[in-house]
Motif scaffolding. Structure first.
Motif, PDB file in Angstrom:
ATOM      1  N   VAL A  50     -72.454  -2.458 -11.288  1.00  0.00           N
ATOM      2  CA  VAL A  50     -73.344  -2.791 -12.401  1.00  0.00           C
ATOM      3  C   VAL A  50     -73.403  -1.637 -13.396  1.00  0.00           C
ATOM      4  O   VAL A  50     -73.547  -0.476 -13.020  1.00  0.00           O
ATOM      5  N   TYR A  98     -81.132  -7.242  -9.071  1.00  0.00           N
ATOM      6  CA  TYR A  98     -79.900  -7.604  -9.777  1.00  0.00           C
ATOM      7  C   TYR A  98     -79.239  -8.813  -9.122  1.00  0.00           C
ATOM      8  O   TYR A  98     -79.247  -8.956  -7.892  1.00  0.00           O
ATOM      9  N   LYS A 121     -80.675  -8.827 -14.450  1.00  0.00           N
ATOM     10  CA  LYS A 121     -81.731  -8.052 -13.802  1.00  0.00           C
ATOM     11  C   LYS A 121     -83.036  -8.779 -14.055  1.00  0.00           C
ATOM     12  O   LYS A 121     -83.419  -9.015 -15.195  1.00  0.00           O
ATOM     13  N   LYS A 149     -75.602 -11.484  -9.700  1.00  0.00           N
ATOM     14  CA  LYS A 149     -74.411 -11.890 -10.450  1.00  0.00           C
ATOM     15  C   LYS A 149     -74.400 -13.415 -10.449  1.00  0.00           C
ATOM     16  O   LYS A 149     -74.809 -14.056  -9.469  1.00  0.00           O
ATOM     17  N   VAL A 173     -74.191 -10.623 -15.255  1.00  0.00           N
ATOM     18  CA  VAL A 173     -75.111  -9.849 -14.426  1.00  0.00           C
ATOM     19  C   VAL A 173     -76.502 -10.030 -15.007  1.00  0.00           C
ATOM     20  O   VAL A 173     -76.683  -9.994 -16.225  1.00  0.00           O
ATOM     21  N   LEU A 225     -73.143  -4.197  -6.350  1.00  0.00           N
ATOM     22  CA  LEU A 225     -74.229  -3.530  -7.060  1.00  0.00           C
ATOM     23  C   LEU A 225     -73.755  -2.236  -7.702  1.00  0.00           C
ATOM     24  O   LEU A 225     -74.171  -1.885  -8.814  1.00  0.00           O
TER      25      LEU A 225
END
Length: 377
Positions: A306, A352, A346, A354, A344, A303
């Motif tokens: 990101v 979030y 959201k 991946k 990635v 995280l």
């Protein structure tokens, strides 16, 4: 004894919190605790299905993501349920639309009046002029100046349109490995006019030579981004899940082709193996280029890695066709998934993830069998 007291205290707190939640309140969304693998049911080289996926909706038994699935030909038009009055085309079957010049009465329009226009209202790489007949492929339907214009309050201000219903799903059974057969026969044409109705829309439609039209009222539903209408059914039907209940869609897609070396548009083109993101409800995504080994880069990504500034939330093609390539002409060197990138995402709730794509073909080399994996960050 202390261990049991802790367990009892924890259960008491959980029960107390749950009791504070009203029975008619939605539960707070939480991402899945572990990653999962998905095999979107696109269903082969004709790619007949649209598949809608919510990365937080993991089946507890199979540990795979649940899917909402419909045939591409199940719907024709999407009617926006928000404050604006906008209507979108079904780009998964290459639909196109144009105002009919000087037409004010839908019953008076005949095929002979639009025969020349029918040669123009098509999807294909035939120059940038074609783009006016399709929705903006970036998905920003509220501000687009192509396709169907905003529906005006005054009935007389809403034009009569010539609507190409696009193509039926391909029917080929012996598609070469690595290839697709997306488009079958023409689905024909309609003349339509769309007006406002109380909290919704009124659509008038007919075949080109009909002298009377059919009419249907479409009521806005705030739980969904669009209400979808089918001329075949003569009614609305559910296609997309509720607003925030999908992140990704696997579909065929009417896109714009741009020469990467010059940036010059070649017009509209029909794509296979396309992934859309739900930008209408806040979903964003971006590509991460792996340095070195993809497995290692993907597994080590956290995280804290990101870069939120890279999220693309204003273009539903943030993933699009960037996960695969179709260069080459044989099963060996043809369509394949890129092995140097992952993405990635959201979601609409702010979580979030991946994700990486692992394949686009089955063991026989048939397209339309994607697979991807993902993990919450």
């Amino acid at each position: 004894m202390m261990k049991y007291l802790k367990i009892f205290s924890f259960l008491f707190i959980v029960a107390a919190v749950q009791s504070c939640i009203s029975a008619d309140e939605d539960p707070v969304s939480v991402p899945p605790f572990t990653g999962s693998v998905s095999d979107p049911a696109v269903d082969g080289a004709t790619q007949p299905n649209q598949v809608w996926i919510d990365l937080s909706d993991v089946n507890p038994d199979t540990k795979k993501v649940n899917q909402a699935i419909n045939k591409r030909t199940d719907w024709d038009l999407g009617f926006y349920s928000g404050d604006d009055y906008r209507v979108v085309l079904n780009g998964s079957i290459a639909m196109a639309v144009s105002k009919i010049p000087n037409a004010t009465n839908i019953n008076n329009v005949k095929e002979a009046d639009v025969s020349s226009l029918m040669n123009q209202v098509v999807v294909g790489p035939f120059g940038t002029s074609v783009l006016q007949y399709v929705d903006n492929p970036n998905g920003n339907f509220l501000t687009q100046t192509t396709g169907i214009a905003p529906i005006k309050e005054n009935d007389a201000d809403n034009p009569v349109y010539l609507l190409s219903l696009g193509k039926n799903i391909g029917s080929a059974t012996n598609v070469s490995p690595g290839s697709v057969s997306l488009s079958g026969s023409s689905r024909g044409w309609k003349k339509i006019q769309i007006l406002r109705a109380p909290n919704g829309y009124k659509i008038r439609y007919a075949n080109l030579n009909d002298t009377t039209f059919k009419e249907y009222i479409i009521t806005k539903d705030a739980e969904y981004t669009f209400n979808f209408f089918s001329f075949t059914a003569g009614s609305t039907l559910q296609i997309q899940p509720k607003k925030k209940n999908w992140d990704l869609a696997f579909t065929t897609f009417t896109n714009e082709v741009v020469d990467p070396s010059t940036g010059v548009s070649a017009g509209s083109y029909f794509f296979a193996d396309f992934v859309l993101t739900n930008t209408a409800n806040g979903v964003g995504a971006y590509q991460v280029n792996a340095v070195g080994n993809l497995d290692q880069a993907y597994k080590s990504f956290k995280l804290s890695d990101v870069d939120a500034s890279k999220l693309i939330s204003n273009d539903q093609r943030a993933i699009g066709d960037k996960w695969r390539t179709t260069t080459g002409t044989t099963e060996v060197d043809g369509a394949f998934v890129y092995a140097n990138r992952f993405f990635v995402l959201k979601d609409a709730e702010g979580f979030y993830f991946k994700l990486r794509f692992n394949k686009m073909k089955n063991q026989d080399g048939e397209r339309g069998h994607p697979n991807f994996e993902f993990e919450p960050l």
